[in-house]
Design a protein around this motif. Structure first.
Motif, PDB file in Angstrom:
ATOM      1  N   GLY A 159       0.863  -1.186  -0.191  1.00  0.00           N
ATOM      2  CA  GLY A 159       0.058  -0.098   0.068  1.00  0.00           C
ATOM      3  C   GLY A 159       0.766   1.044  -0.022  1.00  0.00           C
ATOM      4  O   GLY A 159       0.489   2.381   0.825  1.00  0.00           O
ATOM      5  N   LEU A 160       2.000   1.239  -0.585  1.00  0.00           N
ATOM      6  CA  LEU A 160       2.730   2.404  -0.555  1.00  0.00           C
ATOM      7  C   LEU A 160       3.050   2.854  -2.268  1.00  0.00           C
ATOM      8  O   LEU A 160       3.016   2.175  -3.106  1.00  0.00           O
ATOM      9  N   PHE A 161       2.941   4.178  -2.196  1.00  0.00           N
ATOM     10  CA  PHE A 161       3.292   4.755  -3.558  1.00  0.00           C
ATOM     11  C   PHE A 161       3.765   6.349  -3.253  1.00  0.00           C
ATOM     12  O   PHE A 161       3.525   6.727  -2.400  1.00  0.00           O
ATOM     13  N   SER A 162       4.359   6.932  -4.218  1.00  0.00           N
ATOM     14  CA  SER A 162       4.971   8.291  -4.456  1.00  0.00           C
ATOM     15  C   SER A 162       4.553   8.884  -5.401  1.00  0.00           C
ATOM     16  O   SER A 162       3.965   8.299  -6.595  1.00  0.00           O
ATOM     17  N   VAL A 163       4.420  10.368  -5.368  1.00  0.00           N
ATOM     18  CA  VAL A 163       3.959  11.097  -6.445  1.00  0.00           C
ATOM     19  C   VAL A 163       5.173  12.441  -6.631  1.00  0.00           C
ATOM     20  O   VAL A 163       5.741  12.747  -5.744  1.00  0.00           O
ATOM     21  N   LEU A 164       5.167  12.604  -8.058  1.00  0.00           N
ATOM     22  CA  LEU A 164       6.221  13.742  -8.418  1.00  0.00           C
ATOM     23  C   LEU A 164       5.237  14.874  -8.400  1.00  0.00           C
ATOM     24  O   LEU A 164       4.384  14.864  -9.567  1.00  0.00           O
ATOM     25  N   LEU A 165       5.235  15.788  -7.628  1.00  0.00           N
ATOM     26  CA  LEU A 165       4.364  16.967  -7.886  1.00  0.00           C
ATOM     27  C   LEU A 165       5.251  17.918  -8.982  1.00  0.00           C
ATOM     28  O   LEU A 165       6.451  18.074  -8.911  1.00  0.00           O
ATOM     29  N   ASP A 166       4.524  18.871  -9.456  1.00  0.00           N
ATOM     30  CA  ASP A 166       5.109  19.691 -10.616  1.00  0.00           C
ATOM     31  C   ASP A 166       6.133  20.389 -10.065  1.00  0.00           C
ATOM     32  O   ASP A 166       6.129  21.283  -8.955  1.00  0.00           O
ATOM     33  N   PRO A 167       7.267  20.394 -10.470  1.00  0.00           N
ATOM     34  CA  PRO A 167       8.870  21.121 -10.119  1.00  0.00           C
ATOM     35  C   PRO A 167       8.543  22.456  -9.905  1.00  0.00           C
ATOM     36  O   PRO A 167       9.393  23.304  -9.405  1.00  0.00           O
ATOM     37  N   ALA A 168       7.684  23.126 -10.767  1.00  0.00           N
ATOM     38  CA  ALA A 168       7.560  24.710 -10.713  1.00  0.00           C
ATOM     39  C   ALA A 168       7.061  25.108  -9.487  1.00  0.00           C
ATOM     40  O   ALA A 168       7.080  26.307  -9.040  1.00  0.00           O
ATOM     41  N   LEU A 169       6.255  24.235  -8.572  1.00  0.00           N
ATOM     42  CA  LEU A 169       5.793  24.586  -7.364  1.00  0.00           C
ATOM     43  C   LEU A 169       6.976  24.982  -6.504  1.00  0.00           C
ATOM     44  O   LEU A 169       7.984  24.430  -6.300  1.00  0.00           O
ATOM     45  N   ALA A 170       6.596  26.003  -5.593  1.00  0.00           N
ATOM     46  CA  ALA A 170       7.496  26.423  -4.616  1.00  0.00           C
ATOM     47  C   ALA A 170       7.700  25.469  -3.294  1.00  0.00           C
ATOM     48  O   ALA A 170       6.652  24.838  -3.130  1.00  0.00           O
ATOM     49  N   ALA A 171       8.715  24.912  -3.019  1.00  0.00           N
ATOM     50  CA  ALA A 171       9.058  23.793  -2.066  1.00  0.00           C
ATOM     51  C   ALA A 171       7.937  24.116  -0.754  1.00  0.00           C
ATOM     52  O   ALA A 171       7.189  23.130  -0.187  1.00  0.00           O
ATOM     53  N   ALA A 172       7.829  25.184  -0.316  1.00  0.00           N
ATOM     54  CA  ALA A 172       7.005  25.610   0.892  1.00  0.00           C
ATOM     55  C   ALA A 172       5.626  25.311   0.549  1.00  0.00           C
ATOM     56  O   ALA A 172       4.695  24.881   1.550  1.00  0.00           O
ATOM     57  N   ARG A 173       5.216  25.403  -0.824  1.00  0.00           N
ATOM     58  CA  ARG A 173       3.702  25.030  -1.173  1.00  0.00           C
ATOM     59  C   ARG A 173       3.326  23.808  -0.923  1.00  0.00           C
ATOM     60  O   ARG A 173       2.337  23.016  -0.288  1.00  0.00           O
ATOM     61  N   ASP A 181       5.315  21.828   0.935  1.00  0.00           N
ATOM     62  CA  ASP A 181       4.911  21.438   2.637  1.00  0.00           C
ATOM     63  C   ASP A 181       3.901  21.681   3.110  1.00  0.00           C
ATOM     64  O   ASP A 181       3.088  21.002   4.021  1.00  0.00           O
ATOM     65  N   ALA A 182       3.042  22.822   2.451  1.00  0.00           N
ATOM     66  CA  ALA A 182       1.672  23.318   3.075  1.00  0.00           C
ATOM     67  C   ALA A 182       0.584  22.255   2.631  1.00  0.00           C
ATOM     68  O   ALA A 182      -0.299  21.834   3.558  1.00  0.00           O
ATOM     69  N   PHE A 183       0.732  21.485   1.560  1.00  0.00           N
ATOM     70  CA  PHE A 183       0.138  20.693   1.067  1.00  0.00           C
ATOM     71  C   PHE A 183       0.014  19.444   2.022  1.00  0.00           C
ATOM     72  O   PHE A 183      -1.110  18.986   2.352  1.00  0.00           O
ATOM     73  N   VAL A 184       1.200  19.028   2.366  1.00  0.00           N
ATOM     74  CA  VAL A 184       1.332  17.750   3.302  1.00  0.00           C
ATOM     75  C   VAL A 184       0.615  18.192   4.859  1.00  0.00           C
ATOM     76  O   VAL A 184       0.049  17.470   5.149  1.00  0.00           O
ATOM     77  N   ASP A 185       1.029  19.502   5.223  1.00  0.00           N
ATOM     78  CA  ASP A 185       0.414  19.682   6.538  1.00  0.00           C
ATOM     79  C   ASP A 185      -1.204  20.108   6.487  1.00  0.00           C
ATOM     80  O   ASP A 185      -1.629  19.945   7.668  1.00  0.00           O
ATOM     81  N   ALA A 186      -1.826  20.340   5.403  1.00  0.00           N
ATOM     82  CA  ALA A 186      -2.987  20.412   5.310  1.00  0.00           C
ATOM     83  C   ALA A 186      -3.687  18.903   5.401  1.00  0.00           C
ATOM     84  O   ALA A 186      -4.903  19.161   5.649  1.00  0.00           O
ATOM     85  N   LEU A 187      -2.955  17.743   5.217  1.00  0.00           N
ATOM     86  CA  LEU A 187      -3.648  16.529   5.080  1.00  0.00           C
ATOM     87  C   LEU A 187      -4.163  16.366   6.675  1.00  0.00           C
ATOM     88  O   LEU A 187      -3.400  16.782   7.572  1.00  0.00           O
ATOM     89  N   LEU A 217      -0.062   7.468   6.069  1.00  0.00           N
ATOM     90  CA  LEU A 217       1.008   8.142   6.409  1.00  0.00           C
ATOM     91  C   LEU A 217       1.629   8.894   5.339  1.00  0.00           C
ATOM     92  O   LEU A 217       1.117   8.613   4.204  1.00  0.00           O
ATOM     93  N   VAL A 218       2.180  10.114   5.377  1.00  0.00           N
ATOM     94  CA  VAL A 218       2.750  11.153   4.254  1.00  0.00           C
ATOM     95  C   VAL A 218       4.108  11.632   4.752  1.00  0.00           C
ATOM     96  O   VAL A 218       4.338  11.976   5.903  1.00  0.00           O
ATOM     97  N   VAL A 219       5.024  11.377   3.840  1.00  0.00           N
ATOM     98  CA  VAL A 219       6.357  12.196   3.931  1.00  0.00           C
ATOM     99  C   VAL A 219       6.897  12.526   2.761  1.00  0.00           C
ATOM    100  O   VAL A 219       6.938  12.095   1.833  1.00  0.00           O
ATOM    101  N   PRO A 220       7.201  13.993   2.698  1.00  0.00           N
ATOM    102  CA  PRO A 220       7.934  14.488   1.531  1.00  0.00           C
ATOM    103  C   PRO A 220       9.418  14.162   1.721  1.00  0.00           C
ATOM    104  O   PRO A 220      10.021  14.172   2.920  1.00  0.00           O
ATOM    105  N   TYR A 221       9.934  13.803   0.628  1.00  0.00           N
ATOM    106  CA  TYR A 221      11.389  13.337   0.457  1.00  0.00           C
ATOM    107  C   TYR A 221      12.227  14.361  -0.714  1.00  0.00           C
ATOM    108  O   TYR A 221      11.496  14.743  -1.476  1.00  0.00           O
ATOM    109  N   GLU A 222      13.599  14.172  -0.448  1.00  0.00           N
ATOM    110  CA  GLU A 222      14.392  14.873  -1.345  1.00  0.00           C
ATOM    111  C   GLU A 222      14.739  13.927  -2.258  1.00  0.00           C
ATOM    112  O   GLU A 222      15.872  12.989  -1.647  1.00  0.00           O
ATOM    113  N   VAL A 223      14.435  13.727  -3.525  1.00  0.00           N
ATOM    114  CA  VAL A 223      14.915  12.522  -4.339  1.00  0.00           C
ATOM    115  C   VAL A 223      16.490  12.629  -4.411  1.00  0.00           C
ATOM    116  O   VAL A 223      17.259  11.522  -4.610  1.00  0.00           O
ATOM    117  N   ALA A 224      17.146  13.680  -4.685  1.00  0.00           N
ATOM    118  CA  ALA A 224      18.578  13.981  -4.670  1.00  0.00           C
ATOM    119  C   ALA A 224      19.263  13.033  -3.691  1.00  0.00           C
ATOM    120  O   ALA A 224      20.532  13.013  -3.851  1.00  0.00           O
TER     121      ALA A 224
END
Ligand SMILES: Cc1ncc(COP(=O)(O)O)c(C=O)c1O
Length: 391
Positions: A309-323, A325-331, A346-353
Protein backbone atom coordinates in the motif's frame (compact mmCIF):
# COMPACT_ATOMS: atom_id res chain seq x y z
CA UNK A 1 16.03 -30.67 43.70
CA UNK A 2 12.86 -31.53 45.67
CA UNK A 3 10.60 -29.03 47.36
CA UNK A 4 9.75 -28.92 51.05
CA UNK A 5 7.45 -26.48 52.88
CA UNK A 6 9.39 -23.33 53.64
CA UNK A 7 8.97 -19.75 54.72
CA UNK A 8 6.04 -18.14 52.81
CA UNK A 9 8.53 -15.66 51.31
CA UNK A 10 10.34 -18.59 49.71
CA UNK A 11 7.00 -20.17 48.77
CA UNK A 12 6.27 -17.06 46.68
CA UNK A 13 9.28 -17.97 44.58
CA UNK A 14 9.41 -21.79 44.78
CA UNK A 15 5.76 -22.80 45.22
CA UNK A 16 5.41 -26.43 44.11
CA UNK A 17 2.12 -26.04 42.24
CA UNK A 18 2.39 -26.84 38.52
CA UNK A 19 -0.66 -26.29 36.30
CA UNK A 20 -1.90 -29.43 34.56
CA UNK A 21 -0.08 -30.28 31.33
CA UNK A 22 -1.89 -30.37 28.02
CA UNK A 23 -3.07 -26.75 27.77
CA UNK A 24 -4.30 -25.96 24.28
CA UNK A 25 -5.79 -22.75 22.95
CA UNK A 26 -5.69 -20.69 19.76
CA UNK A 27 -2.94 -18.24 20.86
CA UNK A 28 0.47 -19.90 21.05
CA UNK A 29 1.27 -18.32 24.42
CA UNK A 30 3.93 -15.93 25.69
CA UNK A 31 7.08 -17.35 27.23
CA UNK A 32 9.27 -14.73 28.86
CA UNK A 33 12.72 -15.33 30.29
CA UNK A 34 16.23 -14.17 30.74
CA UNK A 35 17.27 -17.30 32.69
CA UNK A 36 16.38 -20.68 31.22
CA UNK A 37 16.46 -23.49 33.81
CA UNK A 38 18.36 -26.66 32.96
CA UNK A 39 17.26 -29.98 34.49
CA UNK A 40 20.85 -30.97 35.37
CA UNK A 41 24.51 -30.15 34.81
CA UNK A 42 24.77 -32.56 31.90
CA UNK A 43 22.02 -30.67 30.04
CA UNK A 44 23.66 -27.33 30.88
CA UNK A 45 26.94 -28.55 29.41
CA UNK A 46 25.36 -30.22 26.38
CA UNK A 47 23.21 -27.36 25.14
CA UNK A 48 24.64 -24.53 23.06
CA UNK A 49 23.14 -21.27 21.83
CA UNK A 50 24.73 -22.07 18.45
CA UNK A 51 21.94 -24.52 17.76
CA UNK A 52 18.18 -24.07 18.07
CA UNK A 53 17.70 -27.66 19.22
CA UNK A 54 17.25 -26.52 22.84
CA UNK A 55 16.97 -23.47 25.07
CA UNK A 56 19.97 -21.87 26.77
CA UNK A 57 19.20 -18.24 27.61
CA UNK A 58 16.32 -15.88 26.86
CA UNK A 59 18.43 -13.81 24.48
CA UNK A 60 18.91 -16.83 22.22
CA UNK A 61 15.28 -17.81 21.94
CA UNK A 62 12.12 -18.87 23.72
CA UNK A 63 9.18 -21.00 22.53
CA UNK A 64 7.47 -17.73 21.50
CA UNK A 65 10.32 -16.42 19.36
CA UNK A 66 11.04 -19.86 17.84
CA UNK A 67 7.34 -20.15 16.93
CA UNK A 68 7.38 -16.78 15.18
CA UNK A 69 10.61 -17.67 13.37
CA UNK A 70 9.03 -20.83 11.95
CA UNK A 71 5.98 -18.92 10.71
CA UNK A 72 8.01 -16.15 9.07
CA UNK A 73 10.24 -18.75 7.37
CA UNK A 74 7.07 -20.41 6.03
CA UNK A 75 5.63 -17.07 4.89
CA UNK A 76 8.69 -16.33 2.80
CA UNK A 77 9.15 -19.86 1.45
CA UNK A 78 12.42 -20.34 3.32
CA UNK A 79 13.50 -22.93 5.85
CA UNK A 80 15.28 -20.92 8.58
CA UNK A 81 14.58 -17.59 10.23
CA UNK A 82 16.38 -15.47 12.82
CA UNK A 83 14.56 -12.54 14.44
CA UNK A 84 16.11 -9.16 15.22
CA UNK A 85 14.79 -6.23 17.30
CA UNK A 86 14.17 -4.04 14.20
CA UNK A 87 14.40 -4.20 10.44
CA UNK A 88 17.59 -2.17 10.60
CA UNK A 89 19.07 -4.59 13.16
CA UNK A 90 18.26 -7.44 10.75
CA UNK A 91 20.19 -5.61 8.01
CA UNK A 92 23.10 -5.19 10.43
CA UNK A 93 22.97 -8.88 11.35
CA UNK A 94 23.35 -9.87 7.68
CA UNK A 95 26.25 -7.44 7.18
CA UNK A 96 28.04 -8.66 10.31
CA UNK A 97 27.50 -12.29 9.35
CA UNK A 98 28.86 -11.99 5.82
CA UNK A 99 31.40 -9.17 5.75
CA UNK A 100 34.86 -8.61 7.20
CA UNK A 101 37.62 -6.02 6.77
CA UNK A 102 38.77 -5.86 3.15
CA UNK A 103 35.40 -6.98 1.74
CA UNK A 104 33.00 -4.89 -0.30
CA UNK A 105 29.19 -4.76 -0.27
CA UNK A 106 27.05 -3.41 -3.12
CA UNK A 107 23.87 -1.46 -2.39
CA UNK A 108 21.17 -0.22 -4.76
CA UNK A 109 21.32 3.55 -5.09
CA UNK A 110 17.68 3.88 -3.94
CA UNK A 111 18.13 1.55 -0.92
CA UNK A 112 16.46 2.24 2.44
CA UNK A 113 18.41 5.31 3.67
CA UNK A 114 19.69 4.03 7.05
CA UNK A 115 21.18 0.99 5.27
CA UNK A 116 23.29 3.36 3.12
CA UNK A 117 24.20 5.33 6.25
CA UNK A 118 25.33 2.11 7.98
CA UNK A 119 27.62 1.34 5.04
CA UNK A 120 29.02 4.88 4.97
CA UNK A 121 29.80 4.95 8.69
CA UNK A 122 30.03 1.72 10.71
CA UNK A 123 31.01 -0.58 7.85
CA UNK A 124 33.57 1.93 6.58
CA UNK A 125 35.06 2.21 10.11
CA UNK A 126 35.45 -1.59 10.13
CA UNK A 127 37.34 -1.57 6.81
CA UNK A 128 34.37 -2.79 4.75
CA UNK A 129 33.94 -0.84 1.51
CA UNK A 130 30.64 -0.25 -0.25
CA UNK A 131 29.58 0.79 -3.71
CA UNK A 132 26.20 1.98 -4.93
CA UNK A 133 24.74 0.56 -8.14
CA UNK A 134 21.86 1.66 -10.35
CA UNK A 135 19.10 -0.87 -9.48
CA UNK A 136 17.49 -0.36 -12.88
CA UNK A 137 20.58 -1.56 -14.74
CA UNK A 138 21.61 -5.21 -14.22
CA UNK A 139 24.61 -4.72 -16.53
CA UNK A 140 25.83 -1.90 -14.26
CA UNK A 141 25.65 -4.24 -11.28
CA UNK A 142 27.59 -6.93 -13.16
CA UNK A 143 30.26 -4.35 -13.98
CA UNK A 144 30.47 -3.20 -10.32
CA UNK A 145 31.23 -6.66 -8.89
CA UNK A 146 34.88 -7.13 -7.98
CA UNK A 147 36.99 -9.84 -6.34
CA UNK A 148 36.27 -8.12 -3.02
CA UNK A 149 32.48 -8.14 -3.41
CA UNK A 150 30.96 -10.54 -0.86
CA UNK A 151 27.38 -9.33 -0.68
CA UNK A 152 24.85 -7.65 -2.97
CA UNK A 153 21.80 -6.05 -1.37
CA UNK A 154 18.55 -5.82 -3.36
CA UNK A 155 15.34 -3.93 -2.65
CA UNK A 156 12.16 -4.28 -4.73
CA UNK A 157 10.92 -1.67 -5.21
CA UNK A 158 13.04 1.06 -3.61
CA UNK A 159 10.63 2.12 -0.87
CA UNK A 160 10.65 5.84 -1.75
CA UNK A 161 11.36 6.08 -5.49
CA UNK A 162 9.25 2.94 -6.01
CA UNK A 163 11.38 1.82 -8.98
CA UNK A 164 10.93 -1.93 -9.45
CA UNK A 165 14.18 -3.57 -10.59
CA UNK A 166 14.78 -6.59 -12.80
CA UNK A 167 15.32 -8.84 -9.79
CA UNK A 168 16.08 -11.94 -11.88
CA UNK A 169 18.69 -10.02 -13.88
CA UNK A 170 20.34 -8.58 -10.74
CA UNK A 171 20.38 -11.98 -9.00
CA UNK A 172 21.83 -13.64 -12.12
CA UNK A 173 24.61 -11.01 -12.26
CA UNK A 174 25.57 -11.72 -8.63
CA UNK A 175 25.30 -15.49 -9.05
CA UNK A 176 27.53 -15.46 -12.10
CA UNK A 177 30.30 -14.16 -9.83
CA UNK A 178 29.40 -16.39 -6.87
CA UNK A 179 28.29 -13.43 -4.73
CA UNK A 180 25.60 -13.84 -2.04
CA UNK A 181 22.41 -11.81 -2.52
CA UNK A 182 20.24 -10.40 0.27
CA UNK A 183 16.84 -8.91 -0.55
CA UNK A 184 15.04 -6.38 1.63
CA UNK A 185 11.66 -8.06 1.17
CA UNK A 186 9.65 -5.72 3.40
CA UNK A 187 7.52 -4.40 0.52
CA UNK A 188 6.75 -7.86 -0.90
CA UNK A 189 6.11 -9.19 2.62
CA UNK A 190 6.26 -12.77 1.33
CA UNK A 191 2.95 -12.16 -0.46
CA UNK A 192 3.67 -10.22 -3.68
CA UNK A 193 6.30 -12.63 -5.04
CA UNK A 194 8.41 -15.61 -4.00
CA UNK A 195 11.89 -14.31 -3.19
CA UNK A 196 13.54 -17.73 -3.07
CA UNK A 197 11.93 -18.83 -6.34
CA UNK A 198 13.76 -15.89 -7.92
CA UNK A 199 17.01 -17.22 -6.49
CA UNK A 200 17.88 -14.84 -3.63
CA UNK A 201 20.05 -16.32 -0.89
CA UNK A 202 18.72 -14.22 2.01
CA UNK A 203 15.37 -12.50 2.52
CA UNK A 204 15.35 -9.76 5.15
CA UNK A 205 12.01 -8.36 6.30
CA UNK A 206 11.08 -5.42 8.54
CA UNK A 207 8.27 -7.16 10.46
CA UNK A 208 7.63 -3.68 11.86
CA UNK A 209 5.51 -3.04 8.75
CA UNK A 210 2.83 -5.49 7.52
CA UNK A 211 3.44 -8.52 9.79
CA UNK A 212 3.05 -6.32 12.88
CA UNK A 213 0.34 -4.24 11.23
CA UNK A 214 -0.24 -2.22 14.38
CA UNK A 215 2.42 0.51 14.12
CA UNK A 216 3.39 -0.57 17.64
CA UNK A 217 6.19 -3.13 17.28
CA UNK A 218 9.73 -2.90 15.91
CA UNK A 219 11.12 -6.20 14.60
CA UNK A 220 13.07 -7.71 11.74
CA UNK A 221 13.76 -11.15 10.34
CA UNK A 222 16.37 -12.87 8.20
CA UNK A 223 15.20 -15.94 6.28
CA UNK A 224 17.39 -18.38 4.37
CA UNK A 225 17.04 -21.74 2.67
CA UNK A 226 20.68 -22.63 3.04
CA UNK A 227 21.79 -24.37 6.24
CA UNK A 228 25.35 -22.98 6.19
CA UNK A 229 24.16 -19.44 5.54
CA UNK A 230 21.60 -19.72 8.33
CA UNK A 231 24.34 -20.88 10.66
CA UNK A 232 26.39 -17.76 9.90
CA UNK A 233 23.36 -15.52 10.56
CA UNK A 234 22.64 -17.35 13.83
CA UNK A 235 26.25 -16.92 14.99
CA UNK A 236 26.12 -13.18 14.23
CA UNK A 237 22.83 -12.93 16.13
CA UNK A 238 24.26 -14.67 19.20
CA UNK A 239 27.42 -12.58 19.24
CA UNK A 240 25.73 -9.23 18.72
CA UNK A 241 23.66 -9.65 21.88
CA UNK A 242 20.37 -8.77 20.19
CA UNK A 243 17.09 -10.42 21.08
CA UNK A 244 13.36 -9.96 20.66
CA UNK A 245 10.98 -9.54 23.59
CA UNK A 246 8.33 -12.24 23.98
CA UNK A 247 5.46 -9.75 24.18
CA UNK A 248 6.54 -8.20 20.89
CA UNK A 249 6.85 -11.62 19.25
CA UNK A 250 3.39 -12.46 20.54
CA UNK A 251 1.98 -9.22 19.08
CA UNK A 252 3.30 -10.20 15.65
CA UNK A 253 2.04 -13.80 16.03
CA UNK A 254 -1.40 -12.34 16.79
CA UNK A 255 -1.33 -10.21 13.63
CA UNK A 256 -0.06 -12.87 11.21
CA UNK A 257 -3.44 -14.57 10.55
CA UNK A 258 -4.78 -11.30 9.10
CA UNK A 259 -1.59 -10.39 7.21
CA UNK A 260 -2.80 -11.41 3.75
CA UNK A 261 -6.22 -9.80 4.19
CA UNK A 262 -4.67 -6.54 5.33
CA UNK A 263 -1.96 -6.55 2.65
CA UNK A 264 -4.49 -6.93 -0.17
CA UNK A 265 -6.76 -4.28 1.35
CA UNK A 266 -3.84 -1.81 1.55
CA UNK A 267 -2.99 -2.73 -2.06
CA UNK A 268 -6.52 -2.12 -3.42
CA UNK A 269 -6.90 1.26 -1.68
CA UNK A 270 -3.42 2.40 -2.70
CA UNK A 271 -4.02 1.63 -6.37
CA UNK A 272 -7.32 3.52 -6.31
CA UNK A 273 -5.76 6.59 -4.69
CA UNK A 274 -2.65 6.46 -6.89
CA UNK A 275 -4.89 6.50 -9.99
CA UNK A 276 -6.92 9.35 -8.52
CA UNK A 277 -3.79 11.42 -7.85
CA UNK A 278 -2.51 10.63 -11.35
CA UNK A 279 -5.54 12.48 -12.74
CA UNK A 280 -4.65 15.73 -10.94
CA UNK A 281 -2.82 18.31 -13.11
CA UNK A 282 -0.37 19.19 -10.33
CA UNK A 283 0.78 15.55 -10.16
CA UNK A 284 3.40 15.10 -12.87
CA UNK A 285 4.08 11.41 -12.25
CA UNK A 286 2.78 8.61 -10.04
CA UNK A 287 5.41 6.15 -8.81
CA UNK A 288 3.53 2.92 -8.12
CA UNK A 289 5.04 -0.22 -9.63
CA UNK A 290 1.63 -1.76 -10.46
CA UNK A 291 0.66 1.21 -12.60
CA UNK A 292 1.77 1.36 -16.25
CA UNK A 293 4.29 4.12 -16.82
CA UNK A 294 5.86 3.73 -13.38
CA UNK A 295 9.59 2.90 -13.42
CA UNK A 296 10.02 -0.87 -13.66
CA UNK A 297 6.31 -1.58 -14.15
CA UNK A 298 7.20 -4.34 -16.63
CA UNK A 299 9.45 -6.02 -14.03
CA UNK A 300 6.68 -5.75 -11.43
CA UNK A 301 4.18 -7.28 -13.87
CA UNK A 302 6.45 -10.24 -14.66
CA UNK A 303 7.43 -10.81 -11.00
CA UNK A 304 4.47 -9.94 -8.77
CA UNK A 305 0.85 -10.88 -8.19
CA UNK A 306 0.18 -8.05 -5.71
CA UNK A 307 1.57 -4.77 -4.41
CA UNK A 308 1.93 -3.12 -1.01
CA UNK A 309 0.00 0.00 0.00
CA UNK A 310 2.87 2.34 -0.74
CA UNK A 311 3.37 4.84 -3.56
CA UNK A 312 4.94 8.22 -4.29
CA UNK A 313 3.98 11.12 -6.51
CA UNK A 314 6.13 13.72 -8.22
CA UNK A 315 4.47 17.11 -7.90
CA UNK A 316 5.01 19.88 -10.44
CA UNK A 317 8.67 21.03 -10.07
CA UNK A 318 7.50 24.60 -10.72
CA UNK A 319 5.76 24.63 -7.32
CA UNK A 320 7.62 26.39 -4.51
CA UNK A 321 8.85 23.86 -1.94
CA UNK A 322 6.95 25.70 0.81
CA UNK A 323 3.67 25.05 -1.04
CA UNK A 324 4.40 21.33 -1.14
CA UNK A 325 5.06 21.40 2.61
CA UNK A 326 1.77 23.28 3.08
CA UNK A 327 -0.07 20.58 1.07
CA UNK A 328 1.37 17.86 3.32
CA UNK A 329 0.55 19.87 6.45
CA UNK A 330 -3.03 20.37 5.22
CA UNK A 331 -3.75 16.62 5.20
CA UNK A 332 -5.88 15.54 8.16
CA UNK A 333 -6.36 11.76 8.01
CA UNK A 334 -2.87 11.22 6.58
CA UNK A 335 -0.44 11.62 9.46
CA UNK A 336 3.09 12.91 8.96
CA UNK A 337 5.51 10.16 9.98
CA UNK A 338 7.90 7.41 8.91
CA UNK A 339 7.13 3.74 8.38
CA UNK A 340 4.24 1.93 6.71
CA UNK A 341 2.05 -1.16 7.06
CA UNK A 342 -0.10 0.10 9.94
CA UNK A 343 -3.78 1.06 10.05
CA UNK A 344 -3.17 4.82 9.79
CA UNK A 345 -2.31 6.41 6.44
CA UNK A 346 1.01 8.26 6.45
CA UNK A 347 2.71 10.86 4.29
CA UNK A 348 6.33 12.08 4.02
CA UNK A 349 7.93 14.55 1.58
CA UNK A 350 11.40 13.39 0.42
CA UNK A 351 14.37 14.91 -1.40
CA UNK A 352 15.00 12.58 -4.37
CA UNK A 353 18.52 13.96 -4.73
CA UNK A 354 19.47 12.42 -1.37
CA UNK A 355 18.64 8.91 -2.61
CA UNK A 356 19.48 8.78 -6.30
CA UNK A 357 22.65 9.86 -8.10
CA UNK A 358 20.72 10.41 -11.34
CA UNK A 359 17.44 12.23 -10.67
CA UNK A 360 16.61 12.98 -14.32
CA UNK A 361 13.79 10.39 -14.42
CA UNK A 362 12.38 11.56 -11.09
CA UNK A 363 12.00 15.28 -11.61
CA UNK A 364 9.66 17.11 -9.21
CA UNK A 365 8.75 17.26 -5.53
CA UNK A 366 8.44 13.69 -4.26
CA UNK A 367 5.75 12.92 -1.68
CA UNK A 368 5.34 9.34 -0.45
CA UNK A 369 2.05 7.94 0.81
CA UNK A 370 1.52 4.83 2.89
CA UNK A 371 -2.13 3.87 2.61
CA UNK A 372 -3.71 2.55 5.79
CA UNK A 373 -7.02 0.82 6.39
CA UNK A 374 -9.34 3.83 6.49
CA UNK A 375 -12.30 4.00 4.04
CA UNK A 376 -10.81 4.93 0.69
CA UNK A 377 -13.47 7.60 0.00
CA UNK A 378 -12.45 9.44 3.17
CA UNK A 379 -8.78 9.30 2.20
CA UNK A 380 -9.62 10.61 -1.27
CA UNK A 381 -11.65 13.47 0.21
CA UNK A 382 -8.71 14.32 2.47
CA UNK A 383 -6.33 14.41 -0.51
CA UNK A 384 -8.78 16.54 -2.48
CA UNK A 385 -9.19 19.16 0.25
CA UNK A 386 -5.39 19.43 0.62
CA UNK A 387 -4.91 19.56 -3.17
CA UNK A 388 -7.48 22.37 -3.42
CA UNK A 389 -5.04 24.51 -1.41
CA UNK A 390 -2.36 23.93 -4.06
CA UNK A 391 -4.55 25.66 -6.65
C1 LIG B 1 12.43 -0.89 3.16
C2 LIG B 1 12.72 -0.86 4.62
N1 LIG B 1 13.62 -1.71 5.12
C3 LIG B 1 13.95 -1.73 6.42
C4 LIG B 1 13.36 -0.86 7.30
C5 LIG B 1 13.81 -0.87 8.73
O1 LIG B 1 12.83 -1.34 9.57
P1 LIG B 1 12.79 -0.86 11.11
O2 LIG B 1 12.07 0.44 11.13
O3 LIG B 1 12.08 -1.97 11.80
O4 LIG B 1 14.21 -0.74 11.56
C6 LIG B 1 12.41 0.05 6.84
C7 LIG B 1 11.77 1.01 7.77
O5 LIG B 1 11.20 2.00 7.38
C8 LIG B 1 12.09 0.06 5.46
O6 LIG B 1 11.21 0.94 4.95
Amino acid sequence: MTHSAQDPVTELIHHPYRPPAGWQAVPPGVFKASTVIFPNVAALRARTWKSKAGYTYGLHGTPTTFMLEERIAALEGGTHCVLAPSGLAAIMMVNVALLKAGDEVLLPDNVYGPSKEMARTLLADWGIAHRLYDPMDAAALAASISERTKLVWLEAPGSVTMEFPDLSGLIAAARARGVTTALDNTWGAGLAFGAFELGVDISMHALTKYPSGGADVLMGSVVTRDEALHHRILQAHGRLGIGVAANDAEAVLRSLPTLALRYHAHDASARELALHLGRQPVVKRVLHPALPGSPGHGHWASTCTAAAGLFSVLLDPALAAARVDAFVDALRLFKLGYSWGGPVSLVVPYEVATMRADVSALHGHLVRFSIGLEAVADLQADLDQALAGLG
